[in-house]
Structures are given as C-alpha cells and as structure tokens.
Design a protein around this motif. Structure first.
Motif, PDB file in Angstrom:
ATOM      1  N   LEU A  91       0.840  -1.208   0.000  1.00  0.00           N
ATOM      2  CA  LEU A  91       0.000   0.000   0.000  1.00  0.00           C
ATOM      3  C   LEU A  91       0.872   1.254   0.000  1.00  0.00           C
ATOM      4  N   VAL A  92       1.931   1.180  -0.808  1.00  0.00           N
ATOM      5  CA  VAL A  92       2.872   2.307  -0.920  1.00  0.00           C
ATOM      6  C   VAL A  92       2.263   3.321  -1.884  1.00  0.00           C
ATOM      7  N   ALA A  93       2.038   4.528  -1.399  1.00  0.00           N
ATOM      8  CA  ALA A  93       1.321   5.499  -2.234  1.00  0.00           C
ATOM      9  C   ALA A  93       1.679   6.926  -1.869  1.00  0.00           C
ATOM     10  N   VAL A  94       1.770   7.741  -2.908  1.00  0.00           N
ATOM     11  CA  VAL A  94       1.918   9.194  -2.754  1.00  0.00           C
ATOM     12  C   VAL A  94       0.747   9.820  -3.520  1.00  0.00           C
ATOM     13  N   ALA A  95       0.164  10.854  -2.972  1.00  0.00           N
ATOM     14  CA  ALA A  95      -0.966  11.522  -3.632  1.00  0.00           C
ATOM     15  C   ALA A  95      -0.555  11.977  -5.028  1.00  0.00           C
ATOM     16  N   GLU A  98       1.346  15.087  -5.777  1.00  0.00           N
ATOM     17  CA  GLU A  98       2.634  15.261  -5.099  1.00  0.00           C
ATOM     18  C   GLU A  98       3.691  14.283  -5.592  1.00  0.00           C
ATOM     19  N   GLN A  99       3.321  13.464  -6.562  1.00  0.00           N
ATOM     20  CA  GLN A  99       4.292  12.479  -7.054  1.00  0.00           C
ATOM     21  C   GLN A  99       5.403  13.182  -7.835  1.00  0.00           C
ATOM     22  N   GLY A 100       6.579  12.576  -7.819  1.00  0.00           N
ATOM     23  CA  GLY A 100       7.696  13.105  -8.603  1.00  0.00           C
ATOM     24  C   GLY A 100       8.462  14.218  -7.914  1.00  0.00           C
ATOM     25  N   SER A 101       8.164  14.455  -6.634  1.00  0.00           N
ATOM     26  CA  SER A 101       8.857  15.555  -5.941  1.00  0.00           C
ATOM     27  C   SER A 101       9.700  15.065  -4.771  1.00  0.00           C
ATOM     28  N   GLY A 102       9.912  13.746  -4.678  1.00  0.00           N
ATOM     29  CA  GLY A 102      10.778  13.216  -3.628  1.00  0.00           C
ATOM     30  C   GLY A 102      10.028  12.693  -2.407  1.00  0.00           C
ATOM     31  N   LEU A 103       8.707  12.843  -2.403  1.00  0.00           N
ATOM     32  CA  LEU A 103       7.954  12.385  -1.233  1.00  0.00           C
ATOM     33  C   LEU A 103       8.002  10.856  -1.106  1.00  0.00           C
ATOM     34  N   GLY A 104       7.981  10.160  -2.241  1.00  0.00           N
ATOM     35  CA  GLY A 104       8.065   8.700  -2.208  1.00  0.00           C
ATOM     36  C   GLY A 104       9.397   8.235  -1.632  1.00  0.00           C
ATOM     37  N   ARG A 105      10.473   8.924  -2.001  1.00  0.00           N
ATOM     38  CA  ARG A 105      11.790   8.574  -1.452  1.00  0.00           C
ATOM     39  C   ARG A 105      11.802   8.780   0.068  1.00  0.00           C
ATOM     40  N   GLU A 106      11.227   9.893   0.511  1.00  0.00           N
ATOM     41  CA  GLU A 106      11.172  10.181   1.946  1.00  0.00           C
ATOM     42  C   GLU A 106      10.309   9.135   2.670  1.00  0.00           C
ATOM     43  N   PRO A 133      11.781   0.100 -10.503  1.00  0.00           N
ATOM     44  CA  PRO A 133      12.904   1.056 -10.500  1.00  0.00           C
ATOM     45  C   PRO A 133      12.805   2.099  -9.378  1.00  0.00           C
ATOM     46  N   PHE A 134      11.593   2.467  -9.011  1.00  0.00           N
ATOM     47  CA  PHE A 134      11.424   3.408  -7.889  1.00  0.00           C
ATOM     48  C   PHE A 134      12.020   2.802  -6.615  1.00  0.00           C
ATOM     49  N   TYR A 135      11.663   1.545  -6.338  1.00  0.00           N
ATOM     50  CA  TYR A 135      12.187   0.900  -5.122  1.00  0.00           C
ATOM     51  C   TYR A 135      13.708   0.743  -5.207  1.00  0.00           C
ATOM     52  N   GLU A 136      14.192   0.407  -6.404  1.00  0.00           N
ATOM     53  CA  GLU A 136      15.655   0.256  -6.572  1.00  0.00           C
ATOM     54  C   GLU A 136      16.370   1.573  -6.288  1.00  0.00           C
ATOM     55  N   ARG A 137      15.788   2.682  -6.740  1.00  0.00           N
ATOM     56  CA  ARG A 137      16.394   3.995  -6.473  1.00  0.00           C
ATOM     57  C   ARG A 137      16.471   4.258  -4.970  1.00  0.00           C
ATOM     58  N   CYS A 138      15.612   3.597  -4.222  1.00  0.00           N
ATOM     59  CA  CYS A 138      15.539   3.836  -2.775  1.00  0.00           C
ATOM     60  C   CYS A 138      16.189   2.713  -1.966  1.00  0.00           C
TER      61      CYS A 138
HETATM   62  C1  LIG Z   1       5.511   4.896  -6.817  1.00  0.00           C
HETATM   63  C2  LIG Z   1       5.338   6.194  -6.001  1.00  0.00           C
HETATM   64  C3  LIG Z   1       5.067   5.849  -4.528  1.00  0.00           C
HETATM   65  C4  LIG Z   1       6.629   7.020  -6.125  1.00  0.00           C
HETATM   66  O1  LIG Z   1       6.492   8.196  -5.357  1.00  0.00           O
HETATM   67  P1  LIG Z   1       7.114   9.589  -5.865  1.00  0.00           P
HETATM   68  O2  LIG Z   1       6.888  10.604  -4.817  1.00  0.00           O
HETATM   69  O3  LIG Z   1       6.604   9.867  -7.230  1.00  0.00           O
HETATM   70  O4  LIG Z   1       8.670   9.207  -5.977  1.00  0.00           O
HETATM   71  P2  LIG Z   1       9.917  10.189  -5.821  1.00  0.00           P
HETATM   72  O5  LIG Z   1       9.612  11.495  -6.497  1.00  0.00           O
HETATM   73  O6  LIG Z   1      10.327  10.277  -4.401  1.00  0.00           O
HETATM   74  O7  LIG Z   1      11.013   9.410  -6.664  1.00  0.00           O
HETATM   75  C5  LIG Z   1      12.133   8.778  -6.039  1.00  0.00           C
HETATM   76  C6  LIG Z   1      13.011   8.240  -7.143  1.00  0.00           C
HETATM   77  O8  LIG Z   1      12.350   7.159  -7.812  1.00  0.00           O
HETATM   78  C7  LIG Z   1      12.209   7.439  -9.213  1.00  0.00           C
HETATM   79  N1  LIG Z   1      10.887   6.946  -9.610  1.00  0.00           N
HETATM   80  C8  LIG Z   1       9.708   7.259  -9.065  1.00  0.00           C
HETATM   81  N2  LIG Z   1       8.705   6.568  -9.674  1.00  0.00           N
HETATM   82  C9  LIG Z   1       9.313   5.825 -10.629  1.00  0.00           C
HETATM   83  C10 LIG Z   1       8.824   4.890 -11.566  1.00  0.00           C
HETATM   84  N3  LIG Z   1       7.536   4.580 -11.655  1.00  0.00           N
HETATM   85  N4  LIG Z   1       9.729   4.311 -12.384  1.00  0.00           N
HETATM   86  C11 LIG Z   1      11.043   4.607 -12.310  1.00  0.00           C
HETATM   87  N5  LIG Z   1      11.574   5.462 -11.397  1.00  0.00           N
HETATM   88  C12 LIG Z   1      10.698   6.066 -10.581  1.00  0.00           C
HETATM   89  C13 LIG Z   1      12.315   8.944  -9.307  1.00  0.00           C
HETATM   90  O9  LIG Z   1      12.749   9.339 -10.587  1.00  0.00           O
HETATM   91  C14 LIG Z   1      13.311   9.269  -8.232  1.00  0.00           C
HETATM   92  O10 LIG Z   1      14.611   8.972  -8.656  1.00  0.00           O
HETATM   93  P3  LIG Z   1      15.809  10.029  -8.398  1.00  0.00           P
HETATM   94  O11 LIG Z   1      15.571  10.641  -7.043  1.00  0.00           O
HETATM   95  O12 LIG Z   1      17.023   9.202  -8.437  1.00  0.00           O
HETATM   96  O13 LIG Z   1      15.666  11.006  -9.478  1.00  0.00           O
HETATM   97  C15 LIG Z   1       4.182   7.062  -6.568  1.00  0.00           C
HETATM   98  O14 LIG Z   1       4.439   7.347  -7.927  1.00  0.00           O
HETATM   99  C16 LIG Z   1       2.826   6.416  -6.451  1.00  0.00           C
HETATM  100  O15 LIG Z   1       2.159   6.546  -5.424  1.00  0.00           O
HETATM  101  N6  LIG Z   1       2.353   5.716  -7.527  1.00  0.00           N
HETATM  102  C17 LIG Z   1       1.032   5.128  -7.563  1.00  0.00           C
HETATM  103  C18 LIG Z   1       0.880   3.973  -6.600  1.00  0.00           C
HETATM  104  C19 LIG Z   1       1.902   2.890  -6.846  1.00  0.00           C
HETATM  105  O16 LIG Z   1       2.127   2.446  -7.963  1.00  0.00           O
HETATM  106  N7  LIG Z   1       2.531   2.426  -5.746  1.00  0.00           N
HETATM  107  C20 LIG Z   1       3.495   1.347  -5.766  1.00  0.00           C
HETATM  108  C21 LIG Z   1       2.762   0.079  -5.597  1.00  0.00           C
HETATM  109  S1  LIG Z   1       3.848  -1.320  -5.566  1.00  0.00           S
END
Ligand SMILES: CC(C)(COP(=O)(O)OP(=O)(O)OC[C@H]1O[C@@H](n2cnc3c(N)ncnc32)[C@H](O)[C@@H]1OP(=O)(O)O)[C@@H](O)C(=O)NCCC(=O)NCCS
Length: 188
Positions: A91-95, A98-106, A133-138
């Motif tokens: 249940l990993v989610a950012v509104a 607000e996505q793409g601004s670093g909140l997911g990383r935090e 890739p998002f999780y890998e970045r983190c």
């Molecule tokens: C996935 C999610 C939580 C990411 O949150 P976010 O706030 O957009 O992520 P951030 O801005 O903190 O990004 C952190 C890093 O991950 C990368 N990243 C984020 N989403 C990515 C994606 N879908 N694919 C590849 N890289 C991604 C960013 O580019 C950033 O990299 P950098 O800091 O090295 O440039 C958000 O997009 C979301 O809620 N998505 C919908 C729900 C979802 O799919 N949840 C995951 C379920 S398993």
C-alpha cells in the motif's frame, strides 16, 4: 507574486488497532487516488488484500498524502526447509498531485526506520515491473525465485511481478536468493 512552497507534511506511525473509522476513510481516499484501477478503497476500507499491522502516514492538514503499510510475517522457503522473518511492505502510495517531488523517497527512507524499529532482518515487497525502478532507487533489491501467495480472490499463485528485499538488520548475503518463497497469506 511567488507562491509559497507547500508546508512539510507531518509524519506518524500508527498501529492498525488505533486507526479510527474516519482515519481509515482518509487513507482510503488517498489509496483510491493513487490506485485508480482498484475498486477496493471505498468508504472506510483502506486495504486491498491483506491488512498491515503498522502504517506510516504523511498528512498535510487532515489529508493523507503518503502512506505505506507493514506486516511482520515469516516467509517459508520450502527448498531450504526454512523460514525468514520479514516486514512485508505494501500500500505504498503518494498523492497524485505530489508524485515526482521526492515524497516517495522520503516515505521509503522513513519506512526503513520503521522496519528497523520492528526488529526484522529484511523488508520484503512484491510490485509491478513498472514501479520496481522506484524501489531500486531507494535501496531495495530485486530477488529471484518468486513469491507464492494467496490472491485477493482466494486463488494461490506464483506472483507474476517483481519480488524485492531491503536489508534491515541482516545482510543481503543471508537472503535465500533463487529460492521460491511462500507468503502463505495475502499481499498487503
Ligand atoms: C511509486 C510512487 C510511490 C513514487 O512516489 P514519488 O513521490 O513519485 O517518488 P519520488 O519522487 O520520491 O522518486 C524517487 C526516485 O524514484 C524514481 N521513480 C519514481 N517513480 C518511478 C517509476 N515509476 N519508475 C522509475 N523510477 C521512478 C524517481 O525518478 C526518483 O529517482 P531520483 O531521485 O534518483 O531522481 C508514486 O508514484 C505512487 O504513489 N504511484 C502510484 C501507486 C503505486 O504504484 N505504488 C506502488 C505500488 S507497488
């Protein structure tokens, strides 16, 4: 006039038993927006399949803007006749706004701290290929072998997406990579 940056959200860890119905409803609002294809998040239902035991929530005013859930469980490793304790994350989610601004990383950084506090060797999650890739970045790492689990509709399957692990109190070298793991439960 320049617009002022959004205030920092306030963060909280909340045990599942301590969430009120209106708290669940606010989490369901966030999750419905973040997972628009899911029909699970209606009313005060803030979970899709399994329920977490602990949630990490970022709020701005009354609104939840970021969230993840954790459930401690033992994954079975049949090939090794062993089990491994994990903090299963979901249940990993950012509104969306607000996505793409670093909140997911935090969120994941604070999730790491929450996992340490739960004293688990590893974090674990399953996710779609597109979001791995998002999780890998983190700091999370893909593992092979696959995850057998119970789907929301009750059927048992080997998950078709990606399985990922996060080092918490153990080294990744201790992970049974290449082995199928049995979740014996629902995805969070
Ligand atoms: C996935 C999610 C939580 C990411 O949150 P976010 O706030 O957009 O992520 P951030 O801005 O903190 O990004 C952190 C890093 O991950 C990368 N990243 C984020 N989403 C990515 C994606 N879908 N694919 C590849 N890289 C991604 C960013 O580019 C950033 O990299 P950098 O800091 O090295 O440039 C958000 O997009 C979301 O809620 N998505 C919908 C729900 C979802 O799919 N949840 C995951 C379920 S398993």
């Amino acid at each position: 006039m320049m617009s002022s940056p959004a205030a920092e959200p306030s963060w909280a860890l909340v045990w599942e038993d301590d969430i009120t119905p209106s708290g669940h409803a606010r989490l369901a609002d966030l999750l419905a927006l973040a997972f628009p294809r899911s029909t699970a998040f209606v009313g005060a239902r803030s979970w899709s399949s399994g329920r977490p035991e602990l949630r990490l929530v970022a709020r701005r005013d009354a609104r939840a803007v970021a969230h993840l859930g954790i459930l401690r469980r033992f994954l079975r490793v049949p090939e090794r006749d062993a089990s491994v304790l994990v903090g299963d994350v979901g249940l990993v989610a950012v509104a969306p706004g607000e996505q793409g601004s670093g909140l997911g990383r935090e969120l994941l950084r604070r999730g790491d701290t929450a996992l340490r506090g739960l004293d688990v060797p590893f974090g674990y999650l399953t996710c779609g290929d597109h979001v791995a890739p998002f999780y890998e970045r983190c700091g999370w790492v893909r593992v092979s072998g696959g995850t057998r689990m119970i789907r929301a509709d009750g059927r048992v399957q080997v998950y078709g997406g990606v399985s990922m692990v996060r080092e918490v109190h153990a080294s990744l070298a201790a992970w049974p990579d290449g082995c199928l793991v049995d979740r014996n439960g629902l995805e969070i």
